[in-house]
Design a protein around this motif. Structure first.
Motif, PDB file in Angstrom:
ATOM      1  N   LEU A  90      43.890  44.853  36.358  1.00 61.03           N
ATOM      2  CA  LEU A  90      44.862  45.811  36.910  1.00 61.03           C
ATOM      3  C   LEU A  90      45.058  45.551  38.339  1.00 61.03           C
ATOM      4  O   LEU A  90      45.976  45.716  39.162  1.00 61.03           O
ATOM      5  N   LYS A  91      43.783  45.103  39.025  1.00 70.25           N
ATOM      6  CA  LYS A  91      43.741  44.725  40.412  1.00 70.25           C
ATOM      7  C   LYS A  91      44.902  43.609  40.623  1.00 70.25           C
ATOM      8  O   LYS A  91      45.551  43.556  41.778  1.00 70.25           O
ATOM      9  N   THR A  92      45.412  42.567  39.422  1.00 68.00           N
ATOM     10  CA  THR A  92      46.343  41.957  39.788  1.00 68.00           C
ATOM     11  C   THR A  92      47.569  42.282  39.312  1.00 68.00           C
ATOM     12  O   THR A  92      48.830  41.992  40.195  1.00 68.00           O
ATOM     13  N   LEU A  93      47.509  43.051  38.210  1.00 70.81           N
ATOM     14  CA  LEU A  93      48.945  43.483  37.542  1.00 70.81           C
ATOM     15  C   LEU A  93      49.615  44.569  38.319  1.00 70.81           C
ATOM     16  O   LEU A  93      50.859  44.668  38.417  1.00 70.81           O
ATOM     17  N   ASN A  94      48.751  45.416  39.049  1.00 73.46           N
ATOM     18  CA  ASN A  94      49.463  46.447  40.067  1.00 73.46           C
ATOM     19  C   ASN A  94      50.515  45.669  41.013  1.00 73.46           C
ATOM     20  O   ASN A  94      51.540  45.852  41.086  1.00 73.46           O
ATOM     21  N   PRO A  95      49.887  45.072  41.935  1.00 70.89           N
ATOM     22  CA  PRO A  95      50.705  44.308  42.739  1.00 70.89           C
ATOM     23  C   PRO A  95      51.697  43.120  42.178  1.00 70.89           C
ATOM     24  O   PRO A  95      52.703  42.951  42.600  1.00 70.89           O
ATOM     25  N   LEU A  96      51.438  42.768  40.958  1.00 71.08           N
ATOM     26  CA  LEU A  96      52.290  41.929  40.497  1.00 71.08           C
ATOM     27  C   LEU A  96      53.724  42.611  39.963  1.00 71.08           C
ATOM     28  O   LEU A  96      54.786  42.093  40.074  1.00 71.08           O
ATOM     29  N   SER A  97      53.437  43.707  39.620  1.00 68.00           N
ATOM     30  CA  SER A  97      54.313  44.801  38.914  1.00 68.00           C
ATOM     31  C   SER A  97      55.546  45.048  40.104  1.00 68.00           C
ATOM     32  O   SER A  97      56.598  45.110  40.037  1.00 68.00           O
ATOM     33  N   ALA A  98      54.758  45.210  41.254  1.00 66.08           N
ATOM     34  CA  ALA A  98      55.668  45.355  42.550  1.00 66.08           C
ATOM     35  C   ALA A  98      56.432  44.185  43.002  1.00 66.08           C
ATOM     36  O   ALA A  98      57.540  44.495  43.372  1.00 66.08           O
ATOM     37  N   LYS A  99      55.930  43.210  42.683  1.00 67.54           N
ATOM     38  CA  LYS A  99      56.479  42.004  43.027  1.00 67.54           C
ATOM     39  C   LYS A  99      57.853  41.652  42.189  1.00 67.54           C
ATOM     40  O   LYS A  99      58.791  41.139  42.662  1.00 67.54           O
ATOM     41  N   TYR A 100      57.358  41.785  40.857  1.00 72.99           N
ATOM     42  CA  TYR A 100      58.406  41.433  39.804  1.00 72.99           C
ATOM     43  C   TYR A 100      58.765  42.807  39.013  1.00 72.99           C
ATOM     44  O   TYR A 100      57.983  43.022  37.809  1.00 72.99           O
ATOM     45  N   PRO A 101      59.315  43.712  39.391  1.00 76.56           N
ATOM     46  CA  PRO A 101      59.440  45.093  38.611  1.00 76.56           C
ATOM     47  C   PRO A 101      60.136  45.039  37.499  1.00 76.56           C
ATOM     48  O   PRO A 101      59.853  45.731  36.420  1.00 76.56           O
ATOM     49  N   ASN A 102      60.728  43.888  37.090  1.00 74.31           N
ATOM     50  CA  ASN A 102      61.596  43.957  35.865  1.00 74.31           C
ATOM     51  C   ASN A 102      61.141  42.496  35.094  1.00 74.31           C
ATOM     52  O   ASN A 102      61.869  41.779  34.390  1.00 74.31           O
TER      53      ASN A 102
END
Length: 342
Positions: A151-163
Motif C-alpha cells: 500500500l505504500k506504493t499503491l497509494n501514490p501509484l493510484s494517484a499517478k495513474y487513476p484509471n
C-alpha cells in the motif's frame, strides 16, 4: 518455533515440496520470503531506461537472449518479452507493446506495518522513484499481502495513474477497490486480454498459487502471460507454490520462480530447488529466470529466524539432469532481460 505475541499462524495448502509451508493470519504471513541478512556492496553503472543505479551484466546470455544494449530500442517486436527485475517480488514486463508492473514495492521499505518485527530495504534500487517508471498499461497483483500488494506504493501509484487497468487476485479486493476503479479480479483459470495501443493483444490467465490461511480459503494467484502471436508464454508465481493438476495441460516457454528455499524450522516459507525443477519440467520450459526475492537488507526479530536452502548453482545442477536444454537466465536488478521467440 516459539509463539510471537499478537501473531497467530495457520498452515497453508501443501506445495510440491516435502515440507509444509507456513502462512500467517496477520500481515506478514509466509511472505517472509524476503528474509535474508547477507549484504553485498554493488558496483553501480548507469541504467538509462528506468533512471536507476544498478550493476550490469556484460555480453549476451544466448543467441536469443540479450541483457545489453536493449534500453534504447523503442520496440522489441511482437513476440519478445523484456523483463526488468525490480528486486523482491517486483517486476516490469514489456511484451507486444504492453507494459505490466508486477507486485511493485517502489516506495519505502517492506515492513508489513510492524517494522520492529521485520523491516527490509532493497539492495540495489534504493534511489528508485515512481517518476522513473515508463508508462504503465496494467498493474498485476499476485497476492493480497504487503510484499505483493504494497500500500505504500499503491497509494501514490493510484494517484499517478487513476484509471490504471489492474488484474489481481480477488483476495486483494478490499485493498484495491478504494484505490483503483478499473480492476478485474481473476479466479484461477480465468483470463483477460489486454489490447495495446498498437492493436496487439496480450492474454493473461490466472493460475492457483498458495493458500494463505485456512484450507478452505481461496488461493492466491500465479499468472500465464502469452505474447500476441502465441509464440511465447511466461509463467510467474513468486513462491514456487502451484497446483500441479491445474498446470498439467499448460506450457510456458519462460518460468520466473524462486529457486532458493526460505525456511523456518520445520516449515517452508518459499519453495525452490527440486520443486522449481519440477515446475519447469511440468511446463516444458525453455528458459528459467530465477528470482532472489529473499535477497534484501532486512532487520528485526523474524529476519534472524529464516534460513536459506540451496544455491543458484545447486539448482542449475538439478535442472540439467531433468531439462538439459533449458537455459537459466539470471536477472540483474534494473537491467532489461530480452527473451525472443525461437
Amino acid at each position: 518455533m516459539a509463539a510471537i505475541p499478537g501473531v497467530s499462524f495457520a498452515f497453508s495448502s501443501k506445495p510440491c515440496g516435502k515440507r509444509r509451508p507456513l502462512s500467517a493470519s496477520l500481515p506478514f504471513s509466509h511472505s517472509l520470503s524476503f528474509l535474508r541478512t547477507t549484504t553485498t556492496k554493488p558496483v553501480f553503472s548507469s541504467f538509462d531506461s528506468l533512471n536507476l543505479s544498478t550493476p550490469r551484466l556484460s555480453g549476451t546470455v544466448s543467441a536469443v537472449v540479450s541483457q545489453e544494449n536493449v534500453t534504447g530500442s523503442s520496440s522489441s517486436g511482437t513476440d519478445v518479452f523484456k523483463l526488468t527485475y525490480l528486486e523482491g517480488n517486483s517486476w516490469l514486463w514489456e511484451v507486444g507493446g504492453v507494459t505490466l508492473l508486477v507486485d511493485p514495492i517502489l516506495v519505502g521499505n517492506l515492513d508489513f506495518g510492524i517494522p520492529w518485527l521485520y523491516d527490509a530495504a532493497k539492495k540495489f534500487l534504493r534511489s528508485f522513484q515512481l517518476s522513473d517508471l515508463p508508462e504503465i498499461d496494467c498493474l498485476l497483483i499476485t497476492q493480497s499481502l504487503d510484499d505483493h500488494c504494497h500500500l505504500k506504493t499503491l497509494n501514490p501509484l493510484s494517484a499517478k495513474y487513476p484509471n490504471l487497468r489492474v488484474l489481481a487476485t480477488p483476495n486483494a479486493k478490499k485493498l484495491l477497490d478504494p484505490l483503483f476503479s478499473n480492476t478485474t479480479y481473476l479466479e484461477p483459470g480465468q483470463s483477460y486480454v489486454i489490447e495495446a495501443s498498437n492493436g496487439n493483444k496480450v492474454r493473461v490467465q490466472a493460475t492457483a498459487g498458495p493458500v494463505l490461511g485456512p484450507p478452505w480459503q481461496r488461493p492466491e494467484n500465479g499468472y500465464l502471460v502469452t505474447s500476441p502471436r502465441d509464440q511465447l508464454t511466461l509463467y510467474y508465481e513468486p513462491h514456487c507454490v502451484y497446483n500441479k493438476s491445474s498446470l498439467e495441460k499448460e506450457k510456458a516457454d519462460i518460468v520466473i520462480t524462486p529457486v532458493i528455499k526460505q525456511l523456518l524450522p520445520n516449515f517452508t516459507l518459499v519453495s525452490g530447488q527440486e520443486d522449481a525443477v519440477q515446475l519447469a519440467k511440468l511446463l516444458q520450459s525453455k528458459f528459467v529466470v530465477p528470482m532472489k526475492n529473499g535477497d534484501l537488507d532486512s532487520k528485526g526479530l523474524l529476519a534472524s529466524l529464516v534460513q536459506s536452502e540451496g544455491t543458484i548453482q545447486s539448482f542449475k545442477d538439478l535442472l540439467f539432469k531433468e531439462l538439459p536444454d533449458a537455459q537459466i537466465l539470471e536477472p540483474t536488478a534494473g537491467v532489461p532481460l530480452e527473451i525472443h521467440a525461437p
